[in-house]
Design an enzyme around this catalytic site. Structure first.
Site, short mmCIF file in Angstrom:
data_model
loop_
_atom_site.label_atom_id
_atom_site.label_comp_id
_atom_site.label_asym_id
_atom_site.label_seq_id
_atom_site.Cartn_x
_atom_site.Cartn_y
_atom_site.Cartn_z
N ASN A 158 57.27 105.56 7.53
CA ASN A 158 56.06 105.07 8.18
C ASN A 158 54.83 105.25 7.30
O ASN A 158 54.82 104.78 6.18
CB ASN A 158 55.91 105.76 9.54
CG ASN A 158 55.58 104.79 10.65
OD1 ASN A 158 54.73 103.93 10.50
ND2 ASN A 158 56.27 104.91 11.76
N ASP B 43 52.64 108.25 13.26
CA ASP B 43 52.98 106.86 12.92
C ASP B 43 52.27 106.49 11.62
O ASP B 43 52.55 107.07 10.59
CB ASP B 43 52.59 105.97 14.09
CG ASP B 43 53.34 104.64 14.10
OD1 ASP B 43 53.62 104.11 13.01
OD2 ASP B 43 53.65 104.13 15.18
N GLU C 194 67.99 98.12 17.24
CA GLU C 194 68.21 99.28 18.09
C GLU C 194 69.64 99.32 18.58
O GLU C 194 70.20 98.30 18.98
CB GLU C 194 67.26 99.24 19.29
CG GLU C 194 65.78 99.33 18.90
CD GLU C 194 64.87 99.25 20.11
OE1 GLU C 194 65.35 98.85 21.19
OE2 GLU C 194 63.68 99.59 19.98
N GLU D 206 50.71 97.03 14.13
CA GLU D 206 50.95 98.05 13.09
C GLU D 206 50.28 97.64 11.77
O GLU D 206 49.82 96.51 11.61
CB GLU D 206 52.46 98.21 12.83
CG GLU D 206 53.13 99.28 13.66
CD GLU D 206 52.94 100.69 13.09
OE1 GLU D 206 52.09 100.85 12.20
OE2 GLU D 206 53.64 101.61 13.54
#
Length: 251
Positions: free
Chosen positions: A93, A143, A60, A18
């Site tokens: 993002n 994203d 998560e 990323e």
């Protein structure tokens, strides 16, 4: 007609590659592997990858599921003061500015859209949120993104295996670039003249069977573009001088 060449610059598999950023001073590509908790630096000349371990992200609640509205967006100023600009975000993002720094662009992935805000260069504040582009079904979830020298946005579409080029003035998609693997996460321009588009991807989120079918998952790519017989220039990833906006998942 556009002639596009895509090549892998490193075959090291990232779990969640990323946030690529071209370091103009050193000629290195800096990026993160979120799920491996690493910040990495790739040397264009030697091909060497260096990394350090740090960083964090919301846990998560179950595989692939995170609680909603726990993300925030902050501005970090040069004096190290911090101001929260947005809260109750899903997955904060991609972010960038218009070339004149009058408009701030932001992606909350769970809205499946790109939004625009008025940006105050002196205070760093944002206001007047509005929808810029809503992704179509086949484009899946947005994203990371970057902007080129023509002021157009390049948005990575995770799980759709593509990057789309969007005109922020008209809200129309101008171009779609299909990539060699589905989990495309982010992009930035770099190279000597900023004509190369560097693209990150992820291998996490794919089953063992899918990984066999997708041998390029988690790699980082370089795209060389020629549009109508000329190179499409990129754009140096600059921040307004008043501060740096930081996209964070948790407070």
């Amino acid at each position: 007609m556009a002639s596009i060449k895509i090549e892998t610059i490193m075959k090291e598999k990232n779990r969640m590659g990323e946030c690529p950023l071209w370091d103009e001073k050193t000629g290195h590509l800096v990026y993160v592997d979120i799920n491996a908790q690493k910040v990495c630096r790739w040397n264009l000349i030697t091909g060497e990858v260096q990394s350090v371990t740090l960083g964090t992200m919301a846990e998560e609640s179950s595989p692939g599921v995170r609680e909603k509205e726990q993300g925030s967006l902050y501005t970090l100023f040069s004096d190290c003061s911090v101001v929260r600009q947005l809260d109750r975000l899903g997955i904060s993002n991609g972010l960038d500015w218009s070339l004149d720094h009058q408009i701030f662009y932001h992606i909350d992935s769970l809205t499946y859209a790109v939004h625009a805000f008025d940006y105050d260069l002196q205070s760093g504040n944002i206001a007047n949120r509005r929808l810029l582009y809503k992704l179509e079904e086949e484009e899946r979830m947005p994203d990371g993104m970057c902007i080129d020298t023509e002021g157009k946005l390049w948005v990575a579409c995770i799980d759709a295996g593509r990057i789309i080029r969007v005109d922020p003035e008209t809200g129309k998609r101008l171009q779609t670039v299909k990539m060699p693997t589905p989990r495309i996460t982010s992009c930035c321009f770099g190279g000597k003249d900023y004509s190369e588009l560097y693209v990150t991807s992820a291998s996490d989120g794919l089953s063992q069977e899918e990984l066999i079918r997708e041998p390029h998952a988690g790699e980082i790519f370089k795209e060389l573009k020629t549009l109508m017989g000329r190179k499409q220039p990129g754009c140096l990833f600059r921040r307004p001088k008043t501060g740096v906006s930081v996209s964070l998942m948790t407070e």
